[in-house]
Design a protein around this motif. Structure first.
Motif, mmCIF file in Angstrom:
data_model
loop_
_atom_site.group_PDB
_atom_site.id
_atom_site.type_symbol
_atom_site.label_atom_id
_atom_site.label_comp_id
_atom_site.label_asym_id
_atom_site.label_seq_id
_atom_site.Cartn_x
_atom_site.Cartn_y
_atom_site.Cartn_z
ATOM 1 N N ILE A 159 23.793 -36.715 -26.632
ATOM 2 C CA ILE A 159 23.359 -35.431 -27.146
ATOM 3 C C ILE A 159 22.892 -34.501 -26.045
ATOM 4 C CG2 ILE A 159 21.028 -35.932 -28.101
ATOM 5 C CD1 ILE A 159 21.791 -33.731 -30.333
ATOM 6 N N LYS A 160 23.115 -33.385 -25.822
ATOM 7 C CA LYS A 160 22.703 -32.449 -24.412
ATOM 8 C C LYS A 160 21.176 -32.126 -24.829
ATOM 9 C CE LYS A 160 24.015 -28.601 -21.385
ATOM 10 N NZ LYS A 160 24.716 -27.698 -21.537
ATOM 11 N N SER A 161 20.878 -31.475 -25.998
ATOM 12 C CA SER A 161 19.562 -31.211 -26.465
ATOM 13 C C SER A 161 19.565 -31.017 -27.877
ATOM 14 C CB SER A 161 19.492 -29.784 -25.798
ATOM 15 O OG SER A 161 20.196 -28.834 -26.171
ATOM 16 N N ALA A 162 18.360 -31.006 -28.320
ATOM 17 C CA ALA A 162 17.980 -30.755 -29.817
ATOM 18 C C ALA A 162 16.648 -30.155 -29.928
ATOM 19 C CB ALA A 162 17.987 -32.127 -30.373
ATOM 20 N N ASN A 163 16.428 -29.325 -30.891
ATOM 21 C CA ASN A 163 15.214 -28.537 -31.330
ATOM 22 C C ASN A 163 14.790 -28.586 -32.899
ATOM 23 O OD1 ASN A 163 13.395 -26.465 -31.771
ATOM 24 N ND2 ASN A 163 13.472 -25.897 -29.490
ATOM 25 N N TYR A 169 16.796 -25.613 -36.589
ATOM 26 C CA TYR A 169 17.108 -26.749 -36.280
ATOM 27 C C TYR A 169 18.417 -26.447 -35.467
ATOM 28 C CZ TYR A 169 19.732 -31.149 -35.318
ATOM 29 O OH TYR A 169 20.453 -32.218 -34.682
ATOM 30 N N SER A 170 18.674 -26.941 -34.247
ATOM 31 C CA SER A 170 19.848 -26.933 -33.544
ATOM 32 C C SER A 170 19.881 -28.109 -32.532
ATOM 33 C CB SER A 170 19.692 -25.571 -32.517
ATOM 34 O OG SER A 170 18.511 -25.794 -31.525
ATOM 35 N N HIS A 171 21.222 -28.369 -32.210
ATOM 36 C CA HIS A 171 21.649 -29.244 -31.083
ATOM 37 C C HIS A 171 23.077 -28.936 -30.479
ATOM 38 C CE1 HIS A 171 24.187 -31.578 -34.261
ATOM 39 N NE2 HIS A 171 24.886 -31.474 -33.332
ATOM 40 N N ASP A 172 23.024 -29.247 -29.339
ATOM 41 C CA ASP A 172 24.299 -28.798 -28.367
ATOM 42 C C ASP A 172 24.479 -30.303 -27.782
ATOM 43 O OD1 ASP A 172 24.807 -26.216 -28.630
ATOM 44 O OD2 ASP A 172 22.535 -26.004 -27.914
ATOM 45 N N GLY A 173 26.090 -30.228 -27.332
ATOM 46 C CA GLY A 173 26.672 -31.257 -26.981
ATOM 47 C C GLY A 173 26.639 -32.651 -27.407
ATOM 48 N N LEU A 174 26.694 -32.703 -28.745
ATOM 49 C CA LEU A 174 26.678 -34.154 -29.372
ATOM 50 C C LEU A 174 28.008 -34.891 -29.127
ATOM 51 C CD1 LEU A 174 25.491 -36.219 -31.373
ATOM 52 C CD2 LEU A 174 26.537 -34.735 -33.270
ATOM 53 N N TRP A 175 28.054 -35.983 -28.683
ATOM 54 C CA TRP A 175 29.196 -36.771 -28.834
ATOM 55 C C TRP A 175 29.008 -38.310 -29.505
ATOM 56 C CZ3 TRP A 175 30.111 -41.791 -27.302
ATOM 57 C CH2 TRP A 175 31.509 -42.119 -27.361
ATOM 58 N N LEU A 176 30.145 -38.488 -30.314
ATOM 59 C CA LEU A 176 30.259 -39.417 -30.976
ATOM 60 C C LEU A 176 31.607 -40.005 -31.080
ATOM 61 C CD1 LEU A 176 28.477 -38.200 -34.388
ATOM 62 C CD2 LEU A 176 27.343 -40.007 -32.457
ATOM 63 N N PRO A 177 31.580 -41.581 -31.140
ATOM 64 C CA PRO A 177 33.179 -42.175 -31.051
ATOM 65 C C PRO A 177 33.656 -41.899 -32.290
ATOM 66 C CG PRO A 177 31.601 -43.850 -31.348
ATOM 67 C CD PRO A 177 30.458 -42.460 -31.214
#
Length: 387
Positions: free
Chosen positions: A194-198, A213-221
């Motif tokens: 994950i790129k960032s979270a708050n 709440y926020s997050h950016d750039g989450l990668w999951l398979p």
């Protein structure tokens, strides 16, 4: 050397912390020890003092080895251990308050009976600031940070990494944020990043509790990834005066060894009980989700209710851009794909949309007390017992 009870630990990684203010009169070594003892007795960590000295004419440095913190909320007993923890104590211009500057070493360990539960920890520039009320024996503010934290399992080489970690507690705000994180399986096979979270809790001018709440750039398979999520919620019926002590306890638990996931669940459960007791609606002022060309923007309002199947009832609405991509993935009720056949409620809900502006698809939904989800008048999900 003296055996003492504990630094204010930083959850899994013992980052103790908080606010900075103006220096006041010099503090003696004994006064510093007395102040630190009052803090240490509340944390359950044992530590051996190896050095104590005056510095700069107005502060005291205390150095601790054999620092040990029992961790809770994990599947098996675990313990955080480190040496060379530096605590600098200063008096303040406020009566009965002291400031502590805590610096953690670069190397630490998570100890456990099973090798698979053990971790070698690397902490770069980790520590923080704590302002402590010596009269009431409670924290006033804390502010913790780390350039990065790494946990390595020595045999399988599983690891997790967090960059730019910040944990803050102020009377009018609680916050956890980081800039990047990743976690792996055996031999560092990538499992997620994950790129960032708050995550921030705070009151508004009228005293209502807000959660952003926020997050950016989450990668999951996986096929569907909520790569970007932003949620803004509020509750006027759950005032900050009710929420603050719950949140403060939860943050204190994290800082003194409780597993973050377990502590977050405790915070959530306690806030839900208070909202249900108050009959307080929780407004989702806005939520935004983006995933592989799909975008959804909406809002809602939910009421905590003990009799409800899933703890809440409520209404929601959103606009979806990129419905055709999900149809390609899941199919339609008459012709689902293999994946769609596994999640028929998602296929039915997708098909219940109606055309909206600018190429979007609109959905109005309800979460009913018996657990049913109704979208645009169509029941798209019901519980296993058929209700």
């Amino acid at each position: 050397m003296q055996l003492r009870k504990a630094l204010t630990g930083f959850g899994v990684l013992a980052i103790s912390i908080a606010g900075l203010t103006t220096r006041a009169d010099a503090i003696s070594v004994e006064d510093a020890r007395t102040a630190v003892d009052a803090i240490l007795m509340q944390s359950g960590i044992s530590a051996t003092e190896v050095d104590a000295r005056m510095i700069d004419g107005d502060a005291v440095e205390l150095v601790f080895d054999a620092v040990s913190l029992d961790l809770s909320g994990y599947s098996t007993p675990r313990q955080l251990a480190m040496d060379d923890v530096l605590v600098t104590v200063r008096d303040t211009d406020t009566a009965s308050q002291v400031d502590l500057d805590v610096k953690l070493p670069e190397q630490a360990k998570m100890l456990a009976e099973a090798t698979s539960d053990q971790r070698d920890l690397t902490l770069r520039n980790a520590g923080g600031y704590l302002r402590w009320d010596t009269a009431r024996n409670v924290p006033v503010t804390f502010d913790g940070f780390a350039d990065f934290l790494v946990g390595d399992e020595p045999v399988s080489r599983k690891h997790w990494l967090i960059n730019g970690l910040i944990i803050q507690w102020l009377p009018e705000m609680a916050k956890i944020a980081w800039q990047a994180a990743e976690w792996t399986g055996p031999n560092r096979e990538k499992r997620g990043s994950i790129k960032s979270a708050n995550f921030t809790l705070y009151p508004d001018d009228d005293g209502a509790t807000h959660l952003d709440y926020s997050h950016d750039g989450l990668w999951l398979p996986s096929l569907i990834q909520p790569r970007t999520v932003r949620v803004k919620t509020s509750s006027a019926g759950l005032p900050w005066s009710d929420a603050q002590p719950i949140i403060e306890k939860g943050f204190h638990d994290i800082l003194t060894g409780t597993a973050p996931r377990f502590a977050r669940r405790q915070i959530g459960d306690a806030l839900w009980k208070k909202a249900a007791q108050n009959g307080a609606p929780v407004k989702v002022d806005e939520f935004y989700i983006e995933s592989r060309g799909l975008e959804a923007l909406g809002s809602g309002e939910f009421l905590a209710q003990a009799a409800a199947r899933y703890g809440f009832i409520g209404d929601f609405d959103f606009r979806l851009l990129g419905q055709e991509k999900l149809v390609d993935l899941l199919g339609t009720p008459d012709n689902p794909t293999i994946l769609g056949a596994l999640v028929p409620f998602a296929v039915n809900g997708l098909a219940a949309g109606r055309p909206g502006p600018q190429g979007t698809t609109e959905y109005d939904g309800q979460l009913l007390p018996d657990g049913r989800v109704v979208v645009n008048g169509l029941t798209v999900f019901r519980t296993a017992d058929g209700s």
